[in-house]
Design an enzyme around this catalytic site. Structure first.
Site, PDB file in Angstrom:
ATOM      1  CG  HIS A  55      44.242  49.716  35.254  1.00  0.00           C
ATOM      2  ND1 HIS A  55      43.271  49.754  34.277  1.00  0.00           N
ATOM      3  CD2 HIS A  55      43.906  48.693  36.065  1.00  0.00           C
ATOM      4  CE1 HIS A  55      42.389  48.787  34.484  1.00  0.00           C
ATOM      5  NE2 HIS A  55      42.756  48.126  35.567  1.00  0.00           N
ATOM      6  CG  HIS A  68      44.104  45.414  39.901  1.00  0.00           C
ATOM      7  ND1 HIS A  68      42.781  45.712  40.157  1.00  0.00           N
ATOM      8  CD2 HIS A  68      44.234  45.457  38.552  1.00  0.00           C
ATOM      9  CE1 HIS A  68      42.141  45.910  39.006  1.00  0.00           C
ATOM     10  NE2 HIS A  68      43.001  45.768  38.020  1.00  0.00           N
ATOM     11  CG  LEU A  69      48.501  48.968  44.959  1.00  0.00           C
ATOM     12  CD1 LEU A  69      48.572  50.294  45.708  1.00  0.00           C
ATOM     13  CD2 LEU A  69      49.907  48.420  44.733  1.00  0.00           C
ATOM     14  NE  ARG A  70      44.908  41.316  42.974  1.00  0.00           N
ATOM     15  CZ  ARG A  70      44.173  41.595  41.905  1.00  0.00           C
ATOM     16  NH1 ARG A  70      43.195  42.470  41.970  1.00  0.00           N
ATOM     17  NH2 ARG A  70      44.396  40.977  40.767  1.00  0.00           N
ATOM     18  CG  ASN A 124      39.559  44.989  41.387  1.00  0.00           C
ATOM     19  OD1 ASN A 124      40.512  45.686  41.701  1.00  0.00           O
ATOM     20  ND2 ASN A 124      39.677  43.976  40.540  1.00  0.00           N
ATOM     21  CG  HIS A 174      36.619  46.276  32.815  1.00  0.00           C
ATOM     22  ND1 HIS A 174      37.704  45.544  33.252  1.00  0.00           N
ATOM     23  CD2 HIS A 174      35.848  45.397  32.118  1.00  0.00           C
ATOM     24  CE1 HIS A 174      37.594  44.292  32.836  1.00  0.00           C
ATOM     25  NE2 HIS A 174      36.481  44.169  32.157  1.00  0.00           N
ATOM     26  CG  HIS A 188      41.797  47.314  30.500  1.00  0.00           C
ATOM     27  ND1 HIS A 188      40.523  47.238  30.030  1.00  0.00           N
ATOM     28  CD2 HIS A 188      41.748  46.985  31.805  1.00  0.00           C
ATOM     29  CE1 HIS A 188      39.725  46.876  31.034  1.00  0.00           C
ATOM     30  NE2 HIS A 188      40.450  46.721  32.114  1.00  0.00           N
ATOM     31  CG  ASP A 190      44.564  45.467  34.185  1.00  0.00           C
ATOM     32  OD1 ASP A 190      44.341  45.487  35.420  1.00  0.00           O
ATOM     33  OD2 ASP A 190      43.820  44.892  33.375  1.00  0.00           O
ATOM     34  N   GLY A 208      44.365  38.061  34.883  1.00  0.00           N
ATOM     35  CA  GLY A 208      45.239  39.141  35.325  1.00  0.00           C
ATOM     36  C   GLY A 208      46.691  38.753  35.273  1.00  0.00           C
TER      37      GLY A 208
HETATM   38  O1  DOR Z   1      42.662  40.661  34.056  1.00  0.00           O
HETATM   39  C1  DOR Z   1      42.114  41.400  34.864  1.00  0.00           C
HETATM   40  N1  DOR Z   1      42.428  41.332  36.156  1.00  0.00           N
HETATM   41  N2  DOR Z   1      41.214  42.267  34.440  1.00  0.00           N
HETATM   42  C2  DOR Z   1      40.459  42.994  35.302  1.00  0.00           C
HETATM   43  O2  DOR Z   1      39.643  43.768  34.873  1.00  0.00           O
HETATM   44  C3  DOR Z   1      40.625  42.833  36.758  1.00  0.00           C
HETATM   45  C4  DOR Z   1      41.965  42.319  37.069  1.00  0.00           C
HETATM   46  C5  DOR Z   1      42.111  41.828  38.479  1.00  0.00           C
HETATM   47  O3  DOR Z   1      41.702  42.517  39.396  1.00  0.00           O
HETATM   48  O4  DOR Z   1      42.674  40.745  38.669  1.00  0.00           O
HETATM   49 ZN    ZN Z   2      39.830  46.120  33.928  1.00  0.00          ZN
END
Ligand code: DOR
Ligand code: ZN
Length: 423
Positions: free
Chosen positions: A57, A59-61, A91, A175, A228, A301, A320
């Site tokens: 999990h 997030h590489l953005r 996302n 999620h 999570h 995460d 996040g």
């Molecule tokens: O805290 C979070 N940040 N929860 C998520 O489900 C998405 C993530 C994000 O992409 O920043």
């Molecule tokens: Zn999430």
């Protein structure tokens, strides 16, 4: 050669050196008295040598939010944290909801400091209304699908997605958040939200969707992975579901196993996250779930956000926190489990859920050399200024952790040596 360590893998624990050639382990488990001339030797004295860690999990953005992280900076953070593979969450902007975007991220990952697998979204644009083309993404090797950031609200659509996933042999990851019940909440609903005057999201917003997806798992017979988990009752429901034979897996984050809603007391947005930090009882239940196997894996995460974004007022800041560089240290420091169990939760168990065949393998001749070397006794203080992630939103700033990655080896290449990224 990785010299002088203790090998820890799914087969057990034993002292031994590891010899690597052309990216592949050529021998492991014996002490090597003399390596071939010119061999690069990594010192593993006092260390555990383990299969590289695997993050389910991250997030590489990229694409779209490169000011917060890129595949390059995120993979460097991952390598420093001992990871040899991460699953990039969809996302992004645009969302990873088509073969074209999957290809783009896989291409970016080709030169990264760890292997980059991709999770596709379940619905088009993660909007929760129409199924994304799961088959064309699965054809590119995508094995996990999720609308992470939100849960799929429509039960009928989720049922159809599960049926479709079953025919493709892929796993859906949820999620769990009922958006109508969570709406307007910026932290856990409880005593602290009342005191601070911040609207809360009740634990039930998560639990309703865990309950619904357990029902849909039963209805369709298709595996579900719970992302999570954060509440005691979520853990209890998954425990019961596993006991009744449902094909479910679950992960928990380092922050949910040791931080609580009390951290929000100073209104610091670094503690704003989804699902929110819960009560001390919930955190204890997460640790118990990790200890008894109800929760299969620790997943970071890792959710980088730019400084400007996190400087907004609490109700406007994005949720996040980053986690790749601290997950191992937090897990070793906060869980009362032997290192073998902690490494299982961070390496081969998540590798199995992600379907990553080249990671989390027993350390034996013939397998790709994806390894990390962990100094379990090393104490270090988390300094956001020294992190490799492009963002600095760690909730562990200033904390002293015990246990740190010394070296990381990716397909035979030492990408981290003595705690320093090599490129
Ligand atoms: O805290 C979070 N940040 N929860 C998520 O489900 C998405 C993530 C994000 O992409 O920043
Ligand atoms: Zn999430």
């Amino acid at each position: 050669m990785i010299h002088g360590g203790t090998l820890v893998d799914p087969t057990g624990t034993r002292p031994g050196d590891v010899l690597i050639q052309d990216g592949v382990i050529v021998s492991a488990g014996n002490r090597v008295e003399s390596a071939p001339a010119g061999t690069v030797v990594l010192d593993a004295g006092g260390c555990v040598v383990a299969p590289g860690l695997v993050d389910l999990h991250t997030h590489l953005r990229e694409p779209g939010r490169e000011e917060a992280e890129t595949v390059e900076t995120g993979s460097r953070a991952a390598a420093l944290g001992g990871y040899t593979a991460v699953v990039a969450m969809p996302n992004t902007e645009p969302a990873i909801d088509s073969a074209a975007v999957v290809r783009q991220v896989l291409e970016l990952g080709r030169d990264a400091l760890c292997d980059v697998a991709v999770a596709g979204s379940i619905t088009v644009g993660r909007e929760g209304t129409r199924l994304a083309p799961l088959a064309e993404m699965a054809a590119l090797g995508v094995k996990l699908f999720t609308d992470d950031g939100s849960g799929v609200q429509d039960a009928r659509l989720m049922r159809r997605a599960l049926e479709y996933a079953s025919s493709l042999g892929v796993t859906l990851a949820q999620h769990c958040e009922d958006s109508s019940l969570a709406a307007g909440g910026h932290m856990h609903e409880g005593e602290w939200s009342s005191r601070l005057g911040i609207p809360g999201q009740p634990a039930e917003a998560e639990e309703l969707m865990v309950m619904r997806d357990l029902a849909l798992c039963r209805l369709t017979g298709t595996p579900v992975h719970f992302l999570h988990l954060s509440t005691a009752r979520s853990v209890a429901m998954v425990r019961g579901a596993k006991a009744s034979g449902l094909p479910v897996t679950a992960e928990a984050t380092p922050h949910h196993l040791c931080l609580t809603d009390a951290c929000v007391a100073g209104y610091d947005t670094v503690f704003k996250v989804n699902p929110p930090l819960r009560s001390a009882e919930d955190a204890a239940a997460i640790r118990a779930g990790l200890a008894d196997g109800t929760i299969d894996a620790i997943a970071t995460d890792h959710a980088p956000h730019a400084k400007e974004a996190k400087e907004a007022p609490f109700d406007q800041a994005p949720p996040g926190m980053i986690g790749l560089e601290t997950a191992l240290g937090v897990a070793l420091s906060e869980l009362d489990l032997p290192i073998e169990r902690v490494v299982a939760l961070l390496s081969w168990k998540p590798a199995a859920i992600a379907g990553l065949a080249e990671h989390g393998r027993p350390i034996t001749a013939g397998i790709p050399a994806n390894l990390c070397v962990i100094d379990p006794e090393m104490e270090w203080t988390v300094d956001p200024a020294r992190m490799a992630s492009r963002s600095r939103n760690t909730p562990f700033a200033g904390r002293t952790l015990r246990g740190r990655v010394r070296h990381t080896v990716l397909a035979g290449e030492p990408v981290v040596v003595n705690g320093q990224a090599q490129r």
